[in-house]
Write an enzyme that holds these catalytic residues in place. Structure first.
Site, mmCIF file in Angstrom:
data_model
loop_
_atom_site.group_PDB
_atom_site.id
_atom_site.type_symbol
_atom_site.label_atom_id
_atom_site.label_comp_id
_atom_site.label_asym_id
_atom_site.label_seq_id
_atom_site.Cartn_x
_atom_site.Cartn_y
_atom_site.Cartn_z
ATOM 1 C CD GLU A 104 11.350 -3.534 -6.038
ATOM 2 O OE1 GLU A 104 10.926 -4.629 -5.656
ATOM 3 O OE2 GLU A 104 12.407 -3.419 -6.676
ATOM 4 N NE ARG A 117 14.656 16.735 -16.419
ATOM 5 C CZ ARG A 117 14.496 15.966 -15.348
ATOM 6 N NH1 ARG A 117 15.505 15.281 -14.869
ATOM 7 N NH2 ARG A 117 13.348 15.904 -14.746
ATOM 8 C CB VAL A 142 -0.918 0.034 1.235
ATOM 9 C CG1 VAL A 142 -1.977 -1.047 1.133
ATOM 10 C CG2 VAL A 142 -0.121 -0.107 2.516
ATOM 11 C CE LYS A 167 12.541 2.732 -1.419
ATOM 12 N NZ LYS A 167 12.455 2.318 -2.777
ATOM 13 C CB THR A 216 3.881 4.918 3.156
ATOM 14 O OG1 THR A 216 4.929 4.855 2.185
ATOM 15 C CG2 THR A 216 3.593 3.541 3.677
ATOM 16 C CB CYS A 251 10.958 7.704 -3.926
ATOM 17 S SG CYS A 251 9.925 6.325 -4.388
HETATM 18 C C1 UDX Z 1 13.911 6.414 -7.091
HETATM 19 C C2 UDX Z 1 15.098 5.472 -6.789
HETATM 20 O O1 UDX Z 1 16.064 5.578 -7.833
HETATM 21 C C3 UDX Z 1 14.619 4.047 -6.660
HETATM 22 O O2 UDX Z 1 15.702 3.184 -6.285
HETATM 23 C C4 UDX Z 1 13.539 3.982 -5.605
HETATM 24 O O3 UDX Z 1 13.043 2.661 -5.503
HETATM 25 C C5 UDX Z 1 12.419 4.946 -5.943
HETATM 26 O O4 UDX Z 1 12.924 6.266 -6.090
HETATM 27 P P1 UDX Z 1 12.459 7.084 -9.228
HETATM 28 O O5 UDX Z 1 11.809 8.085 -8.331
HETATM 29 O O6 UDX Z 1 11.599 6.227 -10.079
HETATM 30 O O7 UDX Z 1 13.364 6.078 -8.361
HETATM 31 O O8 UDX Z 1 13.449 7.874 -10.211
HETATM 32 P P2 UDX Z 1 15.028 8.177 -10.311
HETATM 33 O O9 UDX Z 1 15.552 7.609 -11.572
HETATM 34 O O10 UDX Z 1 15.755 7.816 -9.075
HETATM 35 O O11 UDX Z 1 15.020 9.775 -10.502
HETATM 36 C C6 UDX Z 1 14.548 10.654 -9.482
HETATM 37 C C7 UDX Z 1 14.654 12.091 -9.928
HETATM 38 O O12 UDX Z 1 16.016 12.534 -9.970
HETATM 39 C C8 UDX Z 1 14.078 12.355 -11.325
HETATM 40 O O13 UDX Z 1 13.340 13.552 -11.329
HETATM 41 C C9 UDX Z 1 15.316 12.461 -12.185
HETATM 42 O O14 UDX Z 1 15.102 13.207 -13.341
HETATM 43 C C10 UDX Z 1 16.282 13.151 -11.224
HETATM 44 N N1 UDX Z 1 17.700 12.913 -11.572
HETATM 45 C C11 UDX Z 1 18.222 11.653 -11.571
HETATM 46 C C12 UDX Z 1 18.505 13.992 -11.905
HETATM 47 O O15 UDX Z 1 18.047 15.136 -11.918
HETATM 48 N N2 UDX Z 1 19.818 13.769 -12.220
HETATM 49 C C13 UDX Z 1 20.370 12.526 -12.221
HETATM 50 O O16 UDX Z 1 21.583 12.400 -12.502
HETATM 51 C C14 UDX Z 1 19.548 11.437 -11.897
#
Ligand code: UDX
Length: 463
Positions: free
Chosen positions: A146, A420, A70, A201, A72, A257
């Site tokens: 995860e 970006r 679920v 985590k 959080t 996250c």
């Molecule tokens: C993240 C964690 O990577 C993952 O292990 C966890 O389980 C969930 O949270 P996620 O939120 O899906 O995953 O995306 P992630 O690829 O980590 O990117 C997070 C943010 O950081 C994005 O907005 C991305 O664009 C940004 N980012 C990432 C950057 O700005 N620069 C980078 O070099 C990498």
């Protein structure tokens, strides 16, 4: 769960959810979330050993192992509002399991939770166990956070750096180890105590976000000094102790996250009286806010200090490429600030729907003015008559567009802000754009393109 069903044909996976519409979508051809490769796996397993249903009671009764997945969310009111995780769904899962469990079960925390949630879950389960007369049955609690990232979820699950399993009872831990061992080499399956697993985590996400905030902080310094943040990233990333990943400067991190987990970590530290530790991690979030706002400030400043009634083409609204997810996307802050200044924002994103963007705005207390916020079905519509193109998500297709054609349809001078660092900035400058990128000096047709020494200018201190 789909990956477990795919890799372990002898295991039956029942996914239960109270939400009828969502379960219906999972049983249809239009899955409720987009993730590359997910549909193929669901198609291969659904009806074989993967089932979706709203019968929660039967799901609990039939299962030997229950994954509690679920959400959080952050608490919106009361003690810890805005930072602490709201565990009401975890708690209600505990109560529901206790109510319907007919024998001993392994209960796995899959959701990201604050440290010691397993203890709370165990209390809820055992307290209700006694009341429902199921004494003699035991619940074995495991933590199995995860680490997949959106957009690469299926590949991450297929080939994880590690799987983490925390638990107090060795035999229960082994049951889950054996499931993952179907496809993950055993040396990559780490077992720890419950609390280490829960905390790991939060710390993994905090550390990753910290890398992004660190390089973003340096991007600001690069803009002032004429250094190029991509060169700095490459130079430090080749140090094997630092590594190359997660050093891409950006408009800031988003997603469901990072911010949530760091704020939660900050809150936990404060609860333990560790104020300095809390402040240290809080800065990672503060830096992210600063990055989003200063990037937008730069747009407004470059457009002669006002974007009022100017059309701005925004490419990308998702928090990153290959997902339609807009939770905590940096596009919210950027678009909100532009609209506050009176800009007409025209967004093109290959996967995001306008209503999802509007809902996320509402969640953050922003009522969008319909006249100022448009979604287009093609990038061409967005750029027609626009003063600027603003890149907010790193979708691969944005690299393939004909920017010279876009340029010819735009107001002049035509600006491009690359949040970006995705595009070929020198090429765009040759087309005629004034280009602003993260952590790089401004390039325009009336200034020299970036050279090895870096063109240097003192920017306005207001952004
Ligand atoms: C993240 C964690 O990577 C993952 O292990 C966890 O389980 C969930 O949270 P996620 O939120 O899906 O995953 O995306 P992630 O690829 O980590 O990117 C997070 C943010 O950081 C994005 O907005 C991305 O664009 C940004 N980012 C990432 C950057 O700005 N620069 C980078 O070099 C990498």
């Amino acid at each position: 769960m789909a990956t477990i069903a795919y890799k372990c044909p002898e295991i039956t996976v029942n996914i239960v959810d109270l939400n009828e519409a969502r379960i219906a979508a999972w049983n249809s051809d239009a899955l409720p979330i987009y993730e590359p490769g997910l549909k193929e796996v669901v198609d291969a397993c659904r009806g074989r050993n993967l089932f979706f249903s709203t019968d929660v009671q039967a799901g609990i009764a039939d299962a030997d192992i229950i994954f509690a997945s679920v959400n959080t969310p952050t608490k919106t009111q009361g003690v810890g509002a805005g930072r602490a995780a709201d565990l009401k769904f975890i708690e209600s899962v505990g109560r529901t399991i206790a109510q319907h469990a007919n024998r001993s079960k392994i209960v796995i925390e899959k959701s990201t939770v604050p440290v010691k949630t397993a203890a709370a879950l165990e209390r809820v389960l055992t307290a209700n166990e006694l009341h429902s007369g199921t004494v003699g049955k035991r619940f074995y609690i495991l933590s199995n956070p995860e680490f997949l990232a959106e957009g690469t979820a299926m590949a991450d699950l297929d080939n994880p750096d590690r799987v983490l399993i925390g638990g107090q009872v060795e035999q229960a831990v082994q049951v889950l180890v054996d499931i993952y061992a179907h496809w993950v080499p055993r040396e990559r399956i780490l077992t720890t105590n419950l609390w280490s697993s829960e905390l790991s985590k939060l710390v993994a996400n905090a550390m990753l976000a910290q890398r992004v905030s660190s390089i973003n902080s340096i991007s600001r310094l690069c803009e002032r000094t004429g250094a190029d943040v991509s060169e700095v990233s490459r130079a430090i990333g080749t140090d094997s102790r630092i590594g190359r990943k997660f050093l891409n400067a950006s408009i800031g991190f988003g997603g469901s996250c990072f911010q949530k987990d760091i704020l939660n970590l900050v809150y936990i530290c404060e609860q333990f009286g560790l104020d300095e530790v809390a402040q240290y991690w809080q800065k990672v979030v503060d830096m992210n806010e600063y990055q989003k706002k200063t990037f937008t400030g730069r747009i407004i400043h470059a457009l002669f200090n006002t974007v009022s009634r100017k059309k701005i083409a925004v490419f990308g609204f998702a928090f990153k490429k290959d997902t339609g997810d807009v939770r905590e996307t940096p596009a919210l802050t950027v678009c909100d600030m532009l609209m506050q200044d009176g800009a007409m924002v025209h967004v093109y994103d290959p996967k995001v729907k306008r209503e999802d963007a509007v809902t996320e705005f509402k969640y953050h207390g922003v009522e969008v003015d319909d006249k100022l916020f448009t979604f287009t079905s093609t990038p061409e519509e967005a750029v027609e008559g626009a003063h600027a193109i603003v890149i907010l998500t790193e979708w691969d297709e944005f690299k393939t567009y004909k920017y010279d054609v876009f340029y010819s349809k735009m107001m002049k001078p035509a600006f491009l802000f690359d949040g970006r660092n995705l595009l070929d900035h020198v090429g765009l400058q040759k087309v005629g754009f004034e280009v602003h990128a993260i952590g790089k000096p401004k390039i325009s047709s009336d200034s020299e393109p970036i050279n090895r020494a870096g063109s240097f200018s003192m920017p306005d201190p207001t952004y």
